[in-house]
Motif scaffolding. Structure first.
Motif, PDB file in Angstrom:
ATOM      1  N   ILE A  33       0.839  -1.197   0.000  1.00  0.00           N
ATOM      2  CA  ILE A  33       0.000   0.000   0.000  1.00  0.00           C
ATOM      3  C   ILE A  33       0.873   1.245   0.000  1.00  0.00           C
ATOM      4  N   LEU A  34       0.411   2.267  -0.732  1.00  0.00           N
ATOM      5  CA  LEU A  34       1.054   3.582  -0.724  1.00  0.00           C
ATOM      6  C   LEU A  34       0.273   4.511   0.193  1.00  0.00           C
ATOM      7  N   LEU A  35       1.003   5.272   1.013  1.00  0.00           N
ATOM      8  CA  LEU A  35       0.389   6.242   1.919  1.00  0.00           C
ATOM      9  C   LEU A  35       0.994   7.610   1.649  1.00  0.00           C
ATOM     10  N   GLY A  36       0.185   8.636   1.778  1.00  0.00           N
ATOM     11  CA  GLY A  36       0.655   9.993   1.524  1.00  0.00           C
ATOM     12  C   GLY A  36      -0.498  10.962   1.459  1.00  0.00           C
ATOM     13  N   TYR A  37      -0.403  11.913   0.531  1.00  0.00           N
ATOM     14  CA  TYR A  37      -1.469  12.914   0.395  1.00  0.00           C
ATOM     15  C   TYR A  37      -1.461  13.443  -1.032  1.00  0.00           C
ATOM     16  N   ALA A  48       5.399   3.521   2.401  1.00  0.00           N
ATOM     17  CA  ALA A  48       4.975   2.332   1.660  1.00  0.00           C
ATOM     18  C   ALA A  48       4.906   1.166   2.634  1.00  0.00           C
ATOM     19  N   LEU A  49       3.747   0.547   2.722  1.00  0.00           N
ATOM     20  CA  LEU A  49       3.574  -0.629   3.574  1.00  0.00           C
ATOM     21  C   LEU A  49       3.718  -1.890   2.724  1.00  0.00           C
ATOM     22  N   VAL A  88      -3.203   6.339  -0.597  1.00  0.00           N
ATOM     23  CA  VAL A  88      -3.175   7.018  -1.896  1.00  0.00           C
ATOM     24  C   VAL A  88      -2.954   6.048  -3.058  1.00  0.00           C
ATOM     25  N   GLY A  89      -2.758   4.743  -2.758  1.00  0.00           N
ATOM     26  CA  GLY A  89      -2.590   3.840  -3.885  1.00  0.00           C
ATOM     27  C   GLY A  89      -1.897   2.535  -3.541  1.00  0.00           C
ATOM     28  N   PRO A 118      -7.966  10.500  -6.479  1.00  0.00           N
ATOM     29  CA  PRO A 118      -7.135   9.760  -7.418  1.00  0.00           C
ATOM     30  C   PRO A 118      -6.356   8.650  -6.708  1.00  0.00           C
ATOM     31  N   VAL A 119      -6.146   7.555  -7.400  1.00  0.00           N
ATOM     32  CA  VAL A 119      -5.418   6.400  -6.850  1.00  0.00           C
ATOM     33  C   VAL A 119      -4.168   6.175  -7.703  1.00  0.00           C
ATOM     34  N   ALA A 120      -3.018   6.077  -7.028  1.00  0.00           N
ATOM     35  CA  ALA A 120      -1.750   5.921  -7.739  1.00  0.00           C
ATOM     36  C   ALA A 120      -1.303   4.461  -7.740  1.00  0.00           C
TER      37      ALA A 120
END
Length: 596
Positions: A33-37, A48-49, A88-89, A118-120
């Protein structure tokens, strides 16, 4: 109106996680998983998990949704209520160098259709510098989703490396040791001490990189004249940016020069085989896989003691190969400098063919027990290397404890090295071959101690004290004889006569005569073991060791203080003719060593 380009900005923490985990899981895919804003049209990825997948293959990653939701929830639990960081994605790796597949695009459209933002997607292909591919999917009207390629912006910590300068490889330069400090320091120190004891000069950050210096100093060390390098691969080396981004690229560049030797010390065990190393691990951990850049090079197994000796032997012979043409072209001596007291540095590198540095003790007069143990392991290799050089004469300079001088001479016996010379502090040469202009002012006499136990007929040991100084102090030797529980079949004191100072031109005759007398004494008692205490010039100690090539000899070192008085301590056992000789054992306790 032209719309601005979509961008995915990957921050350092997220980059390291994706790159390291992708390399670690090769040859399988991995993801998470991507984390952010979100920031305008950009997606900023801060974390990043990793979400493991039991169904992952070499060309497919299937995310475990239950595990993914659990890890996302655990991450968000510790965040403040107003923290903008959230989901975020997605990301996953492609071991083969390829971008997002049609399956990836379909999965992104599905994810975007269920999201208000939006999803990255980041797809990472490991190997070399690695490459990221980015997509951003958005939900449009009627729950339809569009997907577009995005520019991926990566963090930059180091400036690009420039070309190697002239002189980056130098035959007489130091050996550079590259390692991860967290789990590689102990192995680096062990190799450093062995290499120094074998006669090689070592560059290591512990002593040669001044505190507070930047990577510029490291770059200087890697480009200003190295002869070889050792890359220590441990499980945690994957987390070392310095090794991966600076040291490894330079070492690989240097290794293209045939005058440079790169050794790989592998300390990563195979699964379920703790004494066998994983030869694919260096490429995987240092993010070179799927290329076999390091796997196709020779690797030494550091999980067994023989691995260290293999590296020492390889680097010693490499140095000899570099020096031998010059030695033969100039018909010069093979030169060795030795020291058993001061701490060594890389700047010690000089014109000598080998520079033996024996680890020093922290206190007292005696040599370090650990230093002697190191010398015991390396001295046979050094002797073989010197013999392989094919020089007509070996010249030794410097200084060390007398027991080490005797051991050094025993490593170069007259049966292999016909002519040995030792330079004293004034530069005078003490030759093993008797001189034609020997003034013959110094001889020696043999005498029994005035006190002590009677000779023992129950032992095959003889004790000899060689003293080549005026007014010798015999008390320590007499204590040695008196305190021996086994006793001695014979005891002799060999003292210099005729002059107060030995002329260097007398060295060959005198050392031959002293060694010959000891051999005859041993033979008289059935090849008895010799217990030798020596007090005299360091060059004579080396030359006597050179001629004592058939005896088993216990060598003593003088010690003493105000409380215990003068005494001789058993230091080591020499037996040049044995397979593992010349040093068969170290007898000094380890209490004389430096703290670890």
């Amino acid at each position: 109106m032209t719309r601005s380009t979509l961008s995915i900005d990957v921050r350092p923490g997220a980059y390291e996680t994706i790159a390291a985990e992708s390399a670690k899981h090769l040859p399988l895919e991995i993801g998470g998983i991507l984390l952010g804003y979100h920031e305008d049209n950009d997606v900023v990825v801060t974390h990043a998990l990793v979400v493991d997948s039991a169904a992952a293959t070499k060309d497919r990653y299937v995310r475990d949704d239950v595990l993914a939701n659990a890890r996302l929830a655990a991450f968000l639990t510790d965040r403040a209520a107003d923290d903008p960081i959230g989901y975020v994605g997605e990301w996953h790796s492609h071991p083969a160098p390829s971008g997002p597949s049609s399956i990836d695009r379909d999965a992104m459209r599905a994810a975007a259709s269920a999201s208000d933002s939006p999803v990255a997607l980041l797809v990472f292909t490991p190997g070399g510098v690695g490459r990221f591919f980015g997509l951003v999917a958005r939900r449009r009207r009627l729950a339809r989703a569009t997907i577009k390629e995005a520019t991926v912006t990566l963090p930059t910590r180091f400036d690009p490396l420039g070309p190697l300068p002239d002189g980056a490889v130098r035959g007489d330069g130091p050996v550079f040791i590259s390692y991860r400090q967290s789990d590689g320091t102990q192995q680096a120190e062990a190799l450093e001490n062995l290499l120094r004891a074998a006669g090689l000069v070592v560059w290591r950050d512990r002593v040669d990189l001044r505190p507070g210096t930047t990577t510029d100093r490291l770059e200087q060390a890697l480009t200003q004249g190295l002869s070889a390098g050792v890359l220590i691969v441990t499980p945690e080396v994957a987390a070392s940016e310095i090794v991966r981004e600076r040291e490894l690229p330079r070492l690989l560049e240097l290794d293209r020069d045939p005058a440079f030797s790169l050794c790989i010390a592998n300390k990563v065990a195979r699964l379920r085989s703790p004494r066998k190393c994983d030869y694919d691990a260096p490429d995987r951990l240092l993010r070179l896989a799927p290329a076999r850049t390091l796997a196709d090079k020779k690797q030494a197994n550091m999980l067994v003691p023989e691995g260290e000796i293999e590296i020492v032997r390889d680097l010693l012979m490499h140095r000899i190969e570099q020096r031998r043409p010059q030695i033969h072209a100039e018909s010069r001596d093979f030169t060795i400098r030795i020291q058993s007291r001061p701490d060594p540095f890389a700047i010690d590198a000089d014109d000598d063919d080998l520079h033996l540095r024996i680890k020093a003790a922290t206190e007292g007069r005696l040599p370090s027990s650990e230093g002697l143990h190191l010398l015991r392991r390396t001295l046979p290799l050094t002797g073989d290397a010197v013999f392989a050089a094919g020089a007509k004469r070996v010249q030794i300079s410097g200084g060390a404890h007398l027991s080490i001088g005797l051991a050094l001479g025993a490593a170069f016996p007259e049966t292999k090295i016909g002519n040995l010379a030792v330079l004293d502090v004034r530069g005078d040469s003490w030759e093993s071959t008797p001189s034609t202009d020997d003034p013959i002012t110094t001889n020696f006499t043999s005498a029994k101690p005035s006190t002590g136990a009677a000779p023992s007929t129950e032992t095959d040991r003889v004790a000899v004290f060689i003293t080549l100084t005026p007014a010798p102090d015999r008390e320590a030797f007499e204590r040695l004889v008196a305190d021996s529980p086994e006793g001695f079949a014979a005891v002799e004191i060999l003292s210099a006569t005729g002059s107060d100072r030995i002329d260097s031109r007398e060295a060959g005759r005198l050392s031959q005569a002293l060694a010959g007398h000891i051999k005859r004494l041993s033979a008289d008692y059935g090849r008895a073991e010799v217990h030798l205490a020596f007090h005299g010039p360091f060059p004579v100690a080396v030359l006597i060791g050179h001629y004592l090539n058939t005896l088993r000899t216990v060598v003593y070192e003088w010690d003493g203080d105000m409380t215990n008085g003068p005494r001789f301590e058993a230091a080591l056992v020499l037996e040049p003719g044995a397979t593992a000789g010349p040093m068969m054992d170290v007898l000094l306790p380890r209490s004389t060593d430096r703290p670890a």
